[in-house]
Design a protein around this motif. Structure first.
Motif, PDB file in Angstrom:
ATOM      1  N   VAL A  75       0.843  -1.202   0.000  1.00 34.94           N
ATOM      2  CA  VAL A  75       0.000   0.000   0.000  1.00 34.94           C
ATOM      3  C   VAL A  75       0.879   1.254   0.000  1.00 34.94           C
ATOM      4  N   ASN A  76       1.870   1.264   0.878  1.00 32.95           N
ATOM      5  CA  ASN A  76       2.758   2.433   0.985  1.00 32.95           C
ATOM      6  C   ASN A  76       3.610   2.606  -0.269  1.00 32.95           C
ATOM      7  N   PHE A  77       4.046   1.489  -0.845  1.00 37.16           N
ATOM      8  CA  PHE A  77       4.848   1.557  -2.069  1.00 37.16           C
ATOM      9  C   PHE A  77       4.061   2.234  -3.187  1.00 37.16           C
ATOM     10  N   VAL A  78       2.833   1.788  -3.415  1.00 35.98           N
ATOM     11  CA  VAL A  78       2.026   2.366  -4.492  1.00 35.98           C
ATOM     12  C   VAL A  78       1.694   3.831  -4.175  1.00 35.98           C
ATOM     13  N   PHE A  79       1.451   4.130  -2.917  1.00 38.02           N
ATOM     14  CA  PHE A  79       1.148   5.504  -2.510  1.00 38.02           C
ATOM     15  C   PHE A  79       2.307   6.444  -2.834  1.00 38.02           C
ATOM     16  N   VAL A 230       5.325   4.029 -15.684  1.00 35.75           N
ATOM     17  CA  VAL A 230       5.734   3.508 -14.384  1.00 35.75           C
ATOM     18  C   VAL A 230       4.540   3.078 -13.549  1.00 35.75           C
ATOM     19  N   HIS A 231       3.479   3.881 -13.542  1.00 34.14           N
ATOM     20  CA  HIS A 231       2.336   3.470 -12.735  1.00 34.14           C
ATOM     21  C   HIS A 231       1.481   2.437 -13.452  1.00 34.14           C
ATOM     22  N   SER A 232       1.593   2.401 -14.800  1.00 32.46           N
ATOM     23  CA  SER A 232       0.912   1.330 -15.521  1.00 32.46           C
ATOM     24  C   SER A 232       1.502  -0.021 -15.138  1.00 32.46           C
ATOM     25  N   VAL A 233       2.831  -0.065 -14.989  1.00 29.34           N
ATOM     26  CA  VAL A 233       3.482  -1.306 -14.572  1.00 29.34           C
ATOM     27  C   VAL A 233       3.043  -1.688 -13.165  1.00 29.34           C
ATOM     28  N   VAL A 234       3.002  -0.706 -12.276  1.00 26.63           N
ATOM     29  CA  VAL A 234       2.561  -0.993 -10.906  1.00 26.63           C
ATOM     30  C   VAL A 234       1.118  -1.503 -10.921  1.00 26.63           C
ATOM     31  N   ALA A 235       0.269  -0.899 -11.768  1.00 26.04           N
ATOM     32  CA  ALA A 235      -1.119  -1.349 -11.867  1.00 26.04           C
ATOM     33  C   ALA A 235      -1.189  -2.765 -12.417  1.00 26.04           C
ATOM     34  N   THR A 236      -0.286  -3.074 -13.355  1.00 25.98           N
ATOM     35  CA  THR A 236      -0.293  -4.410 -13.954  1.00 25.98           C
ATOM     36  C   THR A 236       0.102  -5.476 -12.934  1.00 25.98           C
ATOM     37  N   THR A 249      -8.941  -4.325 -16.904  1.00 28.05           N
ATOM     38  CA  THR A 249      -8.076  -3.594 -17.833  1.00 28.05           C
ATOM     39  C   THR A 249      -8.063  -2.094 -17.581  1.00 28.05           C
ATOM     40  N   ILE A 250      -8.959  -1.614 -16.732  1.00 28.89           N
ATOM     41  CA  ILE A 250      -8.982  -0.173 -16.477  1.00 28.89           C
ATOM     42  C   ILE A 250      -7.891   0.236 -15.486  1.00 28.89           C
ATOM     43  N   PHE A 251      -7.262  -0.746 -14.868  1.00 28.13           N
ATOM     44  CA  PHE A 251      -6.289  -0.415 -13.818  1.00 28.13           C
ATOM     45  C   PHE A 251      -5.165   0.533 -14.271  1.00 28.13           C
ATOM     46  N   PRO A 252      -4.469   0.282 -15.390  1.00 25.79           N
ATOM     47  CA  PRO A 252      -3.353   1.188 -15.740  1.00 25.79           C
ATOM     48  C   PRO A 252      -3.765   2.649 -15.902  1.00 25.79           C
ATOM     49  N   PRO A 253      -4.762   2.999 -16.762  1.00 23.40           N
ATOM     50  CA  PRO A 253      -5.124   4.429 -16.841  1.00 23.40           C
ATOM     51  C   PRO A 253      -5.689   4.965 -15.534  1.00 23.40           C
ATOM     52  N   TYR A 254      -6.405   4.132 -14.819  1.00 21.19           N
ATOM     53  CA  TYR A 254      -6.993   4.540 -13.552  1.00 21.19           C
ATOM     54  C   TYR A 254      -5.891   4.846 -12.531  1.00 21.19           C
ATOM     55  N   PHE A 255      -4.845   4.018 -12.507  1.00 25.08           N
ATOM     56  CA  PHE A 255      -3.733   4.251 -11.586  1.00 25.08           C
ATOM     57  C   PHE A 255      -2.953   5.510 -11.965  1.00 25.08           C
ATOM     58  N   VAL A 256      -2.778   5.735 -13.270  1.00 26.82           N
ATOM     59  CA  VAL A 256      -2.025   6.917 -13.707  1.00 26.82           C
ATOM     60  C   VAL A 256      -2.777   8.197 -13.313  1.00 26.82           C
ATOM     61  N   ALA A 257      -4.089   8.221 -13.574  1.00 26.52           N
ATOM     62  CA  ALA A 257      -4.883   9.402 -13.190  1.00 26.52           C
ATOM     63  C   ALA A 257      -4.824   9.625 -11.688  1.00 26.52           C
ATOM     64  N   GLY A 258      -4.927   8.540 -10.924  1.00 27.93           N
ATOM     65  CA  GLY A 258      -4.865   8.662  -9.467  1.00 27.93           C
ATOM     66  C   GLY A 258      -3.507   9.139  -8.993  1.00 27.93           C
ATOM     67  N   ALA A 259      -2.458   8.685  -9.679  1.00 26.50           N
ATOM     68  CA  ALA A 259      -1.103   9.095  -9.283  1.00 26.50           C
ATOM     69  C   ALA A 259      -0.906  10.588  -9.524  1.00 26.50           C
ATOM     70  N   VAL A 260      -1.358  11.072 -10.664  1.00 24.74           N
ATOM     71  CA  VAL A 260      -1.239  12.509 -10.953  1.00 24.74           C
ATOM     72  C   VAL A 260      -2.064  13.307  -9.943  1.00 24.74           C
ATOM     73  N   PHE A 261      -3.236  12.797  -9.650  1.00 23.99           N
ATOM     74  CA  PHE A 261      -4.138  13.428  -8.676  1.00 23.99           C
ATOM     75  C   PHE A 261      -3.446  13.558  -7.303  1.00 23.99           C
ATOM     76  N   SER A 262      -2.891  12.453  -6.807  1.00 17.48           N
ATOM     77  CA  SER A 262      -2.252  12.501  -5.485  1.00 17.48           C
ATOM     78  C   SER A 262      -0.962  13.315  -5.518  1.00 17.48           C
ATOM     79  N   GLY A 263      -0.231  13.237  -6.641  1.00 17.40           N
ATOM     80  CA  GLY A 263       1.008  14.007  -6.762  1.00 17.40           C
ATOM     81  C   GLY A 263       0.748  15.495  -6.701  1.00 17.40           C
ATOM     82  N   PHE A 264      -0.275  15.941  -7.404  1.00 18.96           N
ATOM     83  CA  PHE A 264      -0.616  17.365  -7.362  1.00 18.96           C
ATOM     84  C   PHE A 264      -1.100  17.769  -5.974  1.00 18.96           C
TER      85      PHE A 264
END
Length: 454
Positions: A75-79, A230-236, A249-264
């Protein structure tokens, strides 16, 4: 984005801007910095203590059970990997899109990326238990002639995150070179020699600028696809498994959007604190913060759409295990975590539809913290709810973190903020050479009617 708004206010010139930003690292350190640094180092000591006890006792000190074999470490790694996304996005993608408003915030966003990825890399190393064998994760020969399992998601993470870290660090360092030379020219004695070494002999000549801009453009081009990969790989890592709730199959784009969201969200939190402590309101203006709030609104809406799509796919698939996994998320024993996640990630960003809210510093600061809380819970919900109740009801169990899980997570913030505060203390937090490029003096053909940069 951009328009005719002032990017730098206060009537700054090249000279005053240099004095302002360079003065942060040349003058006496504010007492608040020492207080924050002491807190960060205390957190770092907690992390080292928690890892030391983990090495001594093994992963049994964590709250892992059967079937929840992936706990807070993943959990912490992906966060943390997600937190690391905004820096490269602001720097590379907005640079390629010629968005000049990035210049005030890109430097410390890039630094945030590097330190967040370092924090993330701690977890794959320690979650295997025997960290002295962590070199097995790398594709190097060893004394037993055993090669890593290239089908293992653990190895994918090493390649994806390692490449992202390397390119992001190079990108950050190349951007620093002109500013390091500026600091060098203002320094004396040992400090001048150290800065001169890292400035790589920069003199600001026409030929050097040409090479610099080509290198920066090339690294921006390399870094941009890495933000997506990078986050697509983590999602995979999740999506290739057979666990209900993960193989979508929605995981990679969903993870990327979430990563940008949390990063901002994290950039916003840090920017608001830094501009207040160091008096950078003229350089990091409310206009910059408002634009970041717009991106948080867009990516937060994308994350909310992904949540709904997951439910639809589960229903439409007709797979009873998938349907159960998502009903269990929303109404099962971890419903409290799901609704915290949903409230923070979907409902909170919607307040930014209103201009007054987007320009309110206190509200955006609280909202940014909510975003980060929500995104941590998203990773918790995905990981734990699916594992705790999979195919066999006889193996179901409730997962609770141990005190060592909690201390390791808290300590990772100590690691992150220790690096970040050292960066604020010793390096220019604003990209001087880039901000100067948006001042009126940089464009002799146009001067804004209000006397500031356009």
């Amino acid at each position: 984005m951009g328009g005719d708004e002032l990017l730098v206010t206060g009537g700054h010139t090249f000279s005053t801007l240099t004095d302002k930003v360079s003065g942060i690292v040349e003058t006496q350190t504010p007492p608040k910095w020492y207080l924050l640094f002491a807190m960060a180092v205390s957190g770092l000591m907690v992390l080292l203590g928690a890892i030391g006890w983990l090495v001594w006792e093994g992963t049994g000190v964590w709250g892992l059970n059967n079937p929840v074999g992936w706990g807070w470490a993943i959990v912490n790694f992906v966060f943390w990997v997600g937190i690391g996304h905004a820096g490269t996005l602001i720097s590379a993608i907005l640079f390629l899109l010629r968005q000049q408003w990035r210049t005030a915030i890109n430097r410390f966003a890039e630094a945030m990326t590097i330190f967040a990825v370092i924090s993330a890399l701690v977890f794959p190393g320690i979650h295997v238990g025997r960290i002295w064998l962590a070199y097995y994760m790398f594709p190097v020969p060893n004394q037993m002639l055993i090669w890593p399992n290239f089908r293992s998601p653990l190895l994918w993470d090493i390649f994806a995150v390692g490449t992202y870290f390397t390119v992001s660090t190079l990108f950050w360092y190349v951007g620093l070179i002109p500013d390091l030379a500026t600091l060098r020219d203002r320094a004396t004695k040992v400090r001048k020699k150290v800065l001169g070494f890292f400035a790589l002999g920069w003199r600001g000549g026409n030929r050097q600028w040409q090479h610099y801009e080509k290198a920066y453009l090339m690294l921006a081009g390399l870094a941009t696809p890495l933000v997506l990969s990078v986050h697509s790989v983590v999602a995979t890592d999740f999506a290739t498994s057979m666990v209900p709730g993960w193989h979508t199959t929605i995981f990679p784009p969903y993870f990327v959007a979430g990563a940008v969201f949390s990063g901002f969200g994290m950039v916003m939190t840090l920017a608001i604190i830094a501009r207040k402590i160091y008096g950078l309101e003229d350089i990091i203006t409310v206009n910059h913060l408002e634009k970041m709030n717009k991106i948080i609104l867009v990516t937060g809406s994308m994350v909310g759409y992904a949540y709904m799509t997951e439910f639809f796919i589960a229903w439409y698939s007709g797979n009873e295990f998938e349907v159960f996994a998502f009903i269990n998320r929303a109404f099962g024993p971890y419903a409290w975590a799901y609704w915290i996640m949903f409230t923070c990630n979907v409902i909170t960003p919607q307040i930014f539809w209103f201009k007054k809210v987007r320009r309110s510093i206190p509200i955006m600061f609280v909202a940014s913290i909510f975003v980060n809380i929500g995104m941590w819970f998203e990773r918790f919900v995905i990981t734990v709810t699916s594992l705790s109740r999979d195919y066999l009801p006889s193996s179901w169990d409730y997962y609770s973190p141990s005190i060592w899980d909690i201390l390791t997570f808290v300590g990772s913030f100590g690691l992150f903020f220790t690096f970040f505060l050292l960066f604020l203390r010793f390096l220019p937090m604003v990209a001087l050479s880039e901000v100067k490029g948006v001042l009126p003096e940089a464009d002799p053909h146009y001067y804004h009617k209000d006397g500031g940069a356009k």
